[in-house]
Write a protein that holds these residues in place. Sequence first.
Motif, PDB file in Angstrom:
ATOM      1  N   GLN A  28      38.787  69.009  57.053  1.00 52.75           N
ATOM      2  CA  GLN A  28      38.618  68.852  55.610  1.00 52.75           C
ATOM      3  C   GLN A  28      39.798  69.379  54.817  1.00 52.75           C
ATOM      4  O   GLN A  28      39.760  69.415  53.589  1.00 52.75           O
ATOM      5  N   GLY A  29      40.827  69.861  55.520  1.00 48.90           N
ATOM      6  CA  GLY A  29      42.021  70.312  54.837  1.00 48.90           C
ATOM      7  C   GLY A  29      41.921  71.697  54.225  1.00 48.90           C
ATOM      8  O   GLY A  29      42.789  72.090  53.443  1.00 48.90           O
ATOM      9  N   PHE A  30      40.878  72.454  54.569  1.00 49.36           N
ATOM     10  CA  PHE A  30      40.636  73.767  53.983  1.00 49.36           C
ATOM     11  C   PHE A  30      40.281  74.747  55.086  1.00 49.36           C
ATOM     12  O   PHE A  30      39.597  74.390  56.038  1.00 49.36           O
ATOM     13  N   LYS A  31      40.753  75.995  54.959  1.00 47.59           N
ATOM     14  CA  LYS A  31      40.550  76.958  56.034  1.00 47.59           C
ATOM     15  C   LYS A  31      40.181  78.318  55.481  1.00 47.59           C
ATOM     16  O   LYS A  31      40.711  78.750  54.452  1.00 47.59           O
ATOM     17  N   ILE A  32      39.245  78.997  56.153  1.00 43.83           N
ATOM     18  CA  ILE A  32      38.848  80.359  55.813  1.00 43.83           C
ATOM     19  C   ILE A  32      39.087  81.235  57.033  1.00 43.83           C
ATOM     20  O   ILE A  32      38.606  80.936  58.126  1.00 43.83           O
ATOM     21  N   VAL A  33      39.859  82.292  56.854  1.00 38.30           N
ATOM     22  CA  VAL A  33      40.206  83.196  57.959  1.00 38.30           C
ATOM     23  C   VAL A  33      39.623  84.574  57.671  1.00 38.30           C
ATOM     24  O   VAL A  33      39.776  85.103  56.563  1.00 38.30           O
ATOM     25  N   GLN A  34      38.946  85.143  58.661  1.00 36.55           N
ATOM     26  CA  GLN A  34      38.460  86.509  58.540  1.00 36.55           C
ATOM     27  C   GLN A  34      39.631  87.451  58.792  1.00 36.55           C
ATOM     28  O   GLN A  34      39.992  87.719  59.927  1.00 36.55           O
ATOM     29  N   GLY A  35      40.246  87.946  57.732  1.00 36.15           N
ATOM     30  CA  GLY A  35      41.399  88.817  57.881  1.00 36.15           C
ATOM     31  C   GLY A  35      42.331  88.680  56.695  1.00 36.15           C
ATOM     32  O   GLY A  35      42.105  87.873  55.787  1.00 36.15           O
ATOM     33  N   ASP A  36      43.403  89.463  56.707  1.00 34.22           N
ATOM     34  CA  ASP A  36      44.346  89.470  55.602  1.00 34.22           C
ATOM     35  C   ASP A  36      45.395  88.371  55.757  1.00 34.22           C
ATOM     36  O   ASP A  36      45.297  87.513  56.637  1.00 34.22           O
ATOM     37  N   MET A  37      46.418  88.426  54.897  1.00 34.10           N
ATOM     38  CA  MET A  37      47.442  87.385  54.902  1.00 34.10           C
ATOM     39  C   MET A  37      48.213  87.359  56.223  1.00 34.10           C
ATOM     40  O   MET A  37      48.604  86.287  56.699  1.00 34.10           O
ATOM     41  N   GLU A  44      46.963  87.990  59.118  1.00 32.83           N
ATOM     42  CA  GLU A  44      46.109  87.294  60.085  1.00 32.83           C
ATOM     43  C   GLU A  44      46.153  85.789  59.828  1.00 32.83           C
ATOM     44  O   GLU A  44      46.138  84.995  60.770  1.00 32.83           O
ATOM     45  N   TRP A  45      46.204  85.383  58.563  1.00 25.62           N
ATOM     46  CA  TRP A  45      46.344  83.961  58.223  1.00 25.62           C
ATOM     47  C   TRP A  45      47.620  83.396  58.851  1.00 25.62           C
ATOM     48  O   TRP A  45      47.596  82.352  59.500  1.00 25.62           O
ATOM     49  N   GLU A  46      48.724  84.095  58.644  1.00 21.74           N
ATOM     50  CA  GLU A  46      50.002  83.632  59.177  1.00 21.74           C
ATOM     51  C   GLU A  46      49.985  83.614  60.696  1.00 21.74           C
ATOM     52  O   GLU A  46      50.544  82.704  61.322  1.00 21.74           O
ATOM     53  N   ARG A  47      49.334  84.621  61.301  1.00 20.41           N
ATOM     54  CA  ARG A  47      49.247  84.654  62.765  1.00 20.41           C
ATOM     55  C   ARG A  47      48.479  83.452  63.289  1.00 20.41           C
ATOM     56  O   ARG A  47      48.887  82.808  64.254  1.00 20.41           O
ATOM     57  N   GLN A  55      48.058  80.601  61.780  1.00 17.21           N
ATOM     58  CA  GLN A  55      48.805  79.373  61.523  1.00 17.21           C
ATOM     59  C   GLN A  55      49.802  79.100  62.644  1.00 17.21           C
ATOM     60  O   GLN A  55      50.110  77.947  62.953  1.00 17.21           O
ATOM     61  N   LYS A  56      50.306  80.156  63.266  1.00 15.57           N
ATOM     62  CA  LYS A  56      51.283  80.014  64.341  1.00 15.57           C
ATOM     63  C   LYS A  56      50.621  79.991  65.715  1.00 15.57           C
ATOM     64  O   LYS A  56      51.267  79.662  66.715  1.00 15.57           O
ATOM     65  N   LEU A  57      49.338  80.325  65.777  1.00 17.15           N
ATOM     66  CA  LEU A  57      48.661  80.518  67.051  1.00 17.15           C
ATOM     67  C   LEU A  57      48.664  79.272  67.918  1.00 17.15           C
ATOM     68  O   LEU A  57      49.039  79.313  69.084  1.00 17.15           O
ATOM     69  N   LYS A  58      48.247  78.136  67.353  1.00  9.21           N
ATOM     70  CA  LYS A  58      48.184  76.901  68.128  1.00  9.21           C
ATOM     71  C   LYS A  58      49.565  76.524  68.639  1.00  9.21           C
ATOM     72  O   LYS A  58      49.720  76.077  69.771  1.00  9.21           O
TER      73      LYS A  58
END
Length: 262
Positions: free
Chosen positions: A192-201, A203-206, A208-211
């Motif tokens: 759906q083009g939208f993402k919710i991450v449990q964690g701070d910025m 963790e978001w960046e991590r 985003q690079k994880l895959k």
Amino acid sequence: MELHNRNQPEELPYQKLAMLGIDREKADKLPSEVKEKLVSGEVTPLLQVSINARNGDVITLPLKLQMVADKNGDPLLVAYPVKAVLDEKQDNILQLTPYEADRLRRGDVIRKAIDINGEKTQQFLQLDPETNSIIHKMVTDVQIEQRLKDMEKVNDIELGTQQKQAVREGKPMELNVGGEKVTVGIDLKEPQGFKIVQGDMKEWERQQKLKYDELHPEYIGLVMTDKNRWEYQQVVDRQSRERAIHLSSPKDKEQKKSGLKL
């Protein structure tokens, strides 16, 4: 140039996959994660496919696929071929400025009015670092306002005007929900083009690079092997990147610039 993502089909687009050298038998043997991503509208992992060129040659190259819906709601398969680099001049259908291209290279999501057949539409643009192709989706398809309202209702919070505006522009936003950090934002790789991450910025960046880092330490992709099954192998090298760039003849360049549509 497609940018809709509604009314996803429940089965694989066999006819369109066949154009990429993936016949029904090969398509049915795709790993479940790939099939699930296709029918849900997500961007798939790298696949090595074969395309028949106009001169009769068969070109093998890695790319990613995404099932979307066109303006009439009909299924459309978009291929994001591997490119050596993001070239804003090559992607001139999006009319990127050098500043916008730099932001995409840094991993930002940008919001931009794109002229499609004489009609301006607001789009979110995001660079896929594995292919250097730009993933794009209409702002209205992401349904940001509804997602923000749902998040406020579920978590019993009220977002500020500046917070909402930042998300509308494509920027991730770190929130405090019940004493815990939560980060929300646009991620066009999600259905759906939208993402919710449990964690701070961070963790978001991590994530985003994880895959990219974990699944592709040296560009790993799915290949149909002589064992008649799909396996993860290294499929991206310098030559395959060059083939991706020179996939089309000059007449086909317009199709290549924003993803191949099938």
